[in-house]
Design an enzyme around this catalytic site. Structure first.
Site, short mmCIF file in Angstrom:
data_model
loop_
_atom_site.label_atom_id
_atom_site.label_comp_id
_atom_site.label_asym_id
_atom_site.label_seq_id
_atom_site.Cartn_x
_atom_site.Cartn_y
_atom_site.Cartn_z
N ARG A 38 -89.34 -164.43 -27.24
CA ARG A 38 -88.79 -165.44 -28.15
C ARG A 38 -89.88 -166.32 -28.75
NH1 ARG A 38 -83.22 -166.80 -24.84
NH2 ARG A 38 -82.04 -165.18 -25.90
N LYS A 199 -68.54 -160.42 -20.66
CA LYS A 199 -67.96 -161.73 -21.01
C LYS A 199 -66.64 -161.49 -21.73
CE LYS A 199 -72.45 -163.79 -21.68
NZ LYS A 199 -73.38 -163.76 -22.82
N GLY A 356 -77.53 -160.48 -25.76
CA GLY A 356 -78.78 -160.35 -25.00
C GLY A 356 -78.87 -159.02 -24.28
N GLY A 379 -74.12 -165.41 -28.25
CA GLY A 379 -72.93 -166.19 -28.62
C GLY A 379 -72.90 -166.49 -30.10
P1 ADP Z 1 -74.28 -159.07 -24.07
O1 ADP Z 1 -75.35 -159.85 -23.35
O2 ADP Z 1 -74.80 -157.87 -24.76
O3 ADP Z 1 -73.46 -159.97 -24.94
P2 ADP Z 1 -72.51 -159.34 -21.81
O4 ADP Z 1 -73.38 -160.44 -21.30
O5 ADP Z 1 -71.14 -159.67 -22.23
O6 ADP Z 1 -73.26 -158.53 -22.97
O7 ADP Z 1 -72.34 -158.21 -20.72
C1 ADP Z 1 -73.44 -157.52 -20.20
C2 ADP Z 1 -73.14 -157.12 -18.78
O8 ADP Z 1 -71.91 -156.42 -18.72
C3 ADP Z 1 -74.17 -156.21 -18.20
O9 ADP Z 1 -74.86 -156.90 -17.19
C4 ADP Z 1 -73.34 -155.04 -17.63
O10 ADP Z 1 -73.76 -154.65 -16.35
C5 ADP Z 1 -71.95 -155.62 -17.57
N1 ADP Z 1 -70.89 -154.61 -17.62
C6 ADP Z 1 -70.70 -153.64 -18.52
N2 ADP Z 1 -69.64 -152.88 -18.22
C7 ADP Z 1 -69.13 -153.38 -17.07
C8 ADP Z 1 -68.04 -153.02 -16.23
N3 ADP Z 1 -67.26 -151.97 -16.53
N4 ADP Z 1 -67.81 -153.76 -15.14
C9 ADP Z 1 -68.60 -154.81 -14.85
N5 ADP Z 1 -69.65 -155.20 -15.60
C10 ADP Z 1 -69.91 -154.49 -16.69
MG MG Z 2 -75.31 -161.16 -21.64
#
Ligand code: ADP
Ligand code: MG
Length: 399
Positions: A38, A199, A356, A379
């Site tokens: 970053r 999330k 992220g 977000g």
């Molecule tokens: P991003 O950071 O891309 O917005 P999130 O923070 O919402 O994504 O989610 C990322 C996390 O979701 C990862 O750590 C991954 O391990 C978890 N994840 C993905 N699929 C599942 C699942 N089926 N059950 C539990 N956790 C999951």
């Molecule tokens: Mg995340």
């Protein structure tokens, strides 16, 4: 919302005191920065300002300090790294617009760089307190927002300060807004959105708005199970937002009414429990999504789903992806995420990745340079895609 915003190139900065809000929210461990990505990403804007003889006053938050100064959240490590990257000293002010900030800014020459302490050490920051915004504004003549990842928050240093100073965007925010703004305003079709990750509750809210825009909506990751449950499937011990079942039903009805294809996993990779450690060995099995055993947890999409999703992505002209398809930190459970990342990389479409973990997955898997735009804001990119007005962008001068 108008996304055609003035940037640092549209305003006089030479000799001016320029307060630049950056995203230096870097991960640290034992007092050391573990990824300076970053900080490196902020360099083009900072170098432009330095090169044009501005007095560059940088600020950022890092982590979530709750009660004022805490050494582990001090930006001292960031000042040191900045100084190395810039090849010149970067003084760290001990406060956020207080006496030390004023003194350090008063001593600046054009081209000098000062970093203020963690903006969240100031208690008015997250409350968007006008007193703090004014104190920050008094340090400078111009405000530059280059922290896209914080643009969805109306805080003193991200939006409030713009009430008192002419405000423009830096290069990072400019790129985010122009690429994503165009994708939303006038997407080349078919337009496919892929949502996954953990999330669930946050992300489910995006769907309502995305259904107004996309041709196909693909659901994977942890959020898939709330949809499957809403369709009446048992989901075992998988991630579930029990309060959103009705909402999911409404979204499925809305998709149908609008002729939007809504794709859910047809098969699922399950295990007895969440992997511990997360990258440890794990015994998995693939089951049809409507037959997840009661004692099993869905942790990735299955191979049939991978093929289905990859086909939808390959047919697309614009793809937005937020959230991994499974627990990609584990090699056994990364296959769905790899399949989707690869389909994006090979699609020839305009591809935008936000979030992220999705961004990390693209990088880790070696697909990052084949993606049109990897957003720095999780977000913020979601709220952007929801069609919401981001306070840190709305406050900037229009072109
Ligand atoms: P991003 O950071 O891309 O917005 P999130 O923070 O919402 O994504 O989610 C990322 C996390 O979701 C990862 O750590 C991954 O391990 C978890 N994840 C993905 N699929 C599942 C699942 N089926 N059950 C539990 N956790 C999951
Ligand atoms: Mg995340």
């Amino acid at each position: 919302m108008n996304y055609n915003k003035k940037s640092i190139e549209d305003i006089e900065v030479s000799g001016k005191r320029v307060l630049c809000r950056c995203d230096f929210n870097v991960p640290t461990k034992d007092g050391k920065i573990t990824s300076d990505k970053r900080i490196v990403a902020a360099m083009p804007t900072i170098e432009y300002l330095v090169g044009h003889g501005a007095k560059v006053i940088l600020c950022s938050h890092m982590g979530k300090p709750k009660n004022g100064y805490e050494e582990k959240y001090s930006l001292k490590v960031v000042a040191e790294r900045l100084s190395e990257l810039l090849g010149k000293p970067v003084a760290l002010a001990a406060d956020v617009g207080g006496e030390d900030s004023k003194a350090k800014v008063a001593a600046m020459q054009p081209g000098d760089v000062v970093l203020l302490e963690n903006t969240r050490f100031a208690k008015g920051e997250t409350k968007n307190d006008p007193e703090l915004s004014k104190a920050l504004a008094e340090l400078a003549d111009v405000f530059v927002n280059d922290a896209f990842g914080s643009a969805h928050r109306a805080h003193a240093s991200t939006a409030g300060v713009a009430d008192y100073l002419p405000a423009v965007c830096g290069y990072l925010v400019q790129k985010e807004v122009s690429v994503m703004g165009k994708a939303l305003a006038d997407p080349e079709r078919p337009f496919v959105a892929i949502l996954g990750g953990a999330k669930v509750s946050d992300k489910l809210n995006v769907i309502q708005n995305l259904l107004e825009k996309v041709d196909t909506l693909i659901i994977g990751g942890g959020m898939a199970y709330t949809f499957l449950a809403a369709k009446g499937c048992g989901v075992g011990t998988s991630l579930l937002d029990g309060e959103k079942l009705d909402y999911c039903r409404q979204m499925m009805a809305k998709a149908e009414a609008k002729g939007v294809k809504l794709l859910l996993p047809v098969d699922t990779t399950v295990a007895s429990a969440f992997p511990d450690p997360i990258d440890g060995e794990i015994a998995v099995q693939v089951v049809p999504s409507e037959a997840i055993p009661a004692d099993k947890m869905g942790l990735d999409i299955g191979p049939k789903t991978m093929a289905l999703y990859a086909d939808a992505v390959k047919a697309a002209k614009t793809v937005v992806w937020n959230g991994p398809m499974g627990v990609f930190e584990n090699p056994t459970l990364a296959k769905g995420t790899i399949a989707v990342a690869q389909a994006l990389a090979e699609s020839g479409a305009v591809t935008i990745v936000g979030g992220g973990d999705s961004a990390a997955a693209c990088e880790q898997l070696g697909f990052a340079d084949k993606i049109t735009h990897i957003s720095t804001g999780g977000g913020a990119s979601l709220e952007f895609l929801e069609g919401r007005e981001l306070p840190g962008i709305a406050c900037l001068l229009n072109k």
